[in-house]
Design a protein around this motif. Structure first.
Motif, PDB file in Angstrom:
ATOM      1  N   ALA A  17     -26.882  12.907   3.283  1.00 37.71           N
ATOM      2  CA  ALA A  17     -26.329  11.547   3.300  1.00 37.71           C
ATOM      3  C   ALA A  17     -26.133  11.064   4.736  1.00 37.71           C
ATOM      4  O   ALA A  17     -26.441   9.906   5.052  1.00 37.71           O
ATOM      5  CB  ALA A  17     -25.008  11.504   2.539  1.00 37.71           C
ATOM      6  N   ILE A  20     -29.581  10.150   6.221  1.00 40.92           N
ATOM      7  CA  ILE A  20     -30.089   8.895   5.653  1.00 40.92           C
ATOM      8  C   ILE A  20     -29.361   7.698   6.263  1.00 40.92           C
ATOM      9  O   ILE A  20     -29.984   6.735   6.713  1.00 40.92           O
ATOM     10  CB  ILE A  20     -29.956   8.900   4.112  1.00 40.92           C
ATOM     11  N   ARG A  21     -28.057   7.759   6.299  1.00 42.78           N
ATOM     12  CA  ARG A  21     -27.282   6.623   6.831  1.00 42.78           C
ATOM     13  C   ARG A  21     -27.509   6.437   8.329  1.00 42.78           C
ATOM     14  O   ARG A  21     -27.513   5.304   8.817  1.00 42.78           O
ATOM     15  CB  ARG A  21     -25.817   6.793   6.484  1.00 42.78           C
ATOM     16  N   VAL A  35     -29.606   2.055  -0.060  1.00 45.24           N
ATOM     17  CA  VAL A  35     -29.000   3.364  -0.299  1.00 45.24           C
ATOM     18  C   VAL A  35     -27.824   3.602   0.640  1.00 45.24           C
ATOM     19  O   VAL A  35     -27.008   4.491   0.404  1.00 45.24           O
ATOM     20  CB  VAL A  35     -30.023   4.521  -0.188  1.00 45.24           C
ATOM     21  N   TYR A  36     -27.687   2.794   1.684  1.00 47.13           N
ATOM     22  CA  TYR A  36     -26.568   2.941   2.619  1.00 47.13           C
ATOM     23  C   TYR A  36     -25.226   2.812   1.891  1.00 47.13           C
ATOM     24  O   TYR A  36     -24.303   3.577   2.158  1.00 47.13           O
ATOM     25  CB  TYR A  36     -26.657   1.898   3.737  1.00 47.13           C
ATOM     26  N   THR A  41     -25.784   8.272  -2.902  1.00 45.89           N
ATOM     27  CA  THR A  41     -26.325   8.877  -1.683  1.00 45.89           C
ATOM     28  C   THR A  41     -25.499  10.100  -1.269  1.00 45.89           C
ATOM     29  O   THR A  41     -26.026  11.022  -0.651  1.00 45.89           O
ATOM     30  CB  THR A  41     -26.381   7.833  -0.555  1.00 45.89           C
ATOM     31  N   LEU A  44     -26.717  13.486  -3.803  1.00 51.50           N
ATOM     32  CA  LEU A  44     -28.134  13.462  -4.167  1.00 51.50           C
ATOM     33  C   LEU A  44     -28.556  14.665  -5.006  1.00 51.50           C
ATOM     34  O   LEU A  44     -29.402  14.530  -5.884  1.00 51.50           O
ATOM     35  CB  LEU A  44     -29.008  13.348  -2.926  1.00 51.50           C
ATOM     36  N   LYS A  85     -36.016   7.421  -1.108  1.00 46.50           N
ATOM     37  CA  LYS A  85     -35.240   8.005  -0.020  1.00 46.50           C
ATOM     38  C   LYS A  85     -36.075   8.852   0.927  1.00 46.50           C
ATOM     39  O   LYS A  85     -35.733   9.996   1.231  1.00 46.50           O
ATOM     40  CB  LYS A  85     -34.064   8.794  -0.589  1.00 46.50           C
TER      41      LYS A  85
END
Length: 160
Positions: A17, A20-21, A35-36, A41, A44, A85
């Motif tokens: 997470a 991704i962020r 997805v932020y 998220t 997952l 993602k």
């Protein structure tokens, strides 16, 4: 330094997470409708317990440097799955890791019997879009399915 591609586990949730962020902030697409802000998220590994889904991580020296998966998003046509993602850390870009993750995810789609792969993205992600096009994805005029990521405005489809 070898790169390992493996399935996500519950122990990977926080690091994945964060990765991704961080990428979304880097490209200034850290906004609602992505997805932020999606609460899934943060969990997952639980999301990808869903049948006929998979999420792959790229790891180097114990550090998660990328991820990508497939998920049977609600509302997609029969036989279609969403590529979801796909993110790689800044330090790992340009090394083919995103392509490896995408290909592993497409292999999973084929293994599960899907015949189309759909994705949603942003025009800011020019390198990713070029990679998708090189893999055979074609742009669509409108979204498919009900991902809930209403901020995405690039939609693509790959026929397997």
């Amino acid at each position: 330094m070898a790169i390992t591609i493996r399935n996500i586990t519950p122990q990977d949730n926080a690091a994945t997470a964060l990765m991704i962020r961080t990428v979304l902030r880097e490209f200034k697409i850290d906004r609602p409708g992505t997805v932020y802000t999606d609460p899934t998220t943060d969990e997952l590994s639980k999301v990808f317990e869903h049948p006929q889904s998979a999420y792959w991580l790229a790891e180097e020296d114990g550090v998660i440097i990328g991820g990508c998966g497939i998920y049977p998003t609600d509302g997609l046509p029969g036989g279609c799955v969403e590529l979801v993602k796909l993110y790689t850390s800044a330090s790992s870009r340009g090394k083919g890791i995103g392509r490896m993750l995408m290909e592993k995810s497409i292999e999973s789609a084929q293994h599960f019997g899907y015949n189309e792969v759909y994705l949603e993205s942003f025009p800011e992600l020019t390198t990713a879009i070029a990679m998708y096009e090189k893999a055979g994805f074609k742009k669509l005029a409108a979204p498919l399915g009900n991902s809930g990521h209403f901020a995405c405005n690039v939609w693509m489809l790959l026929v397997l």
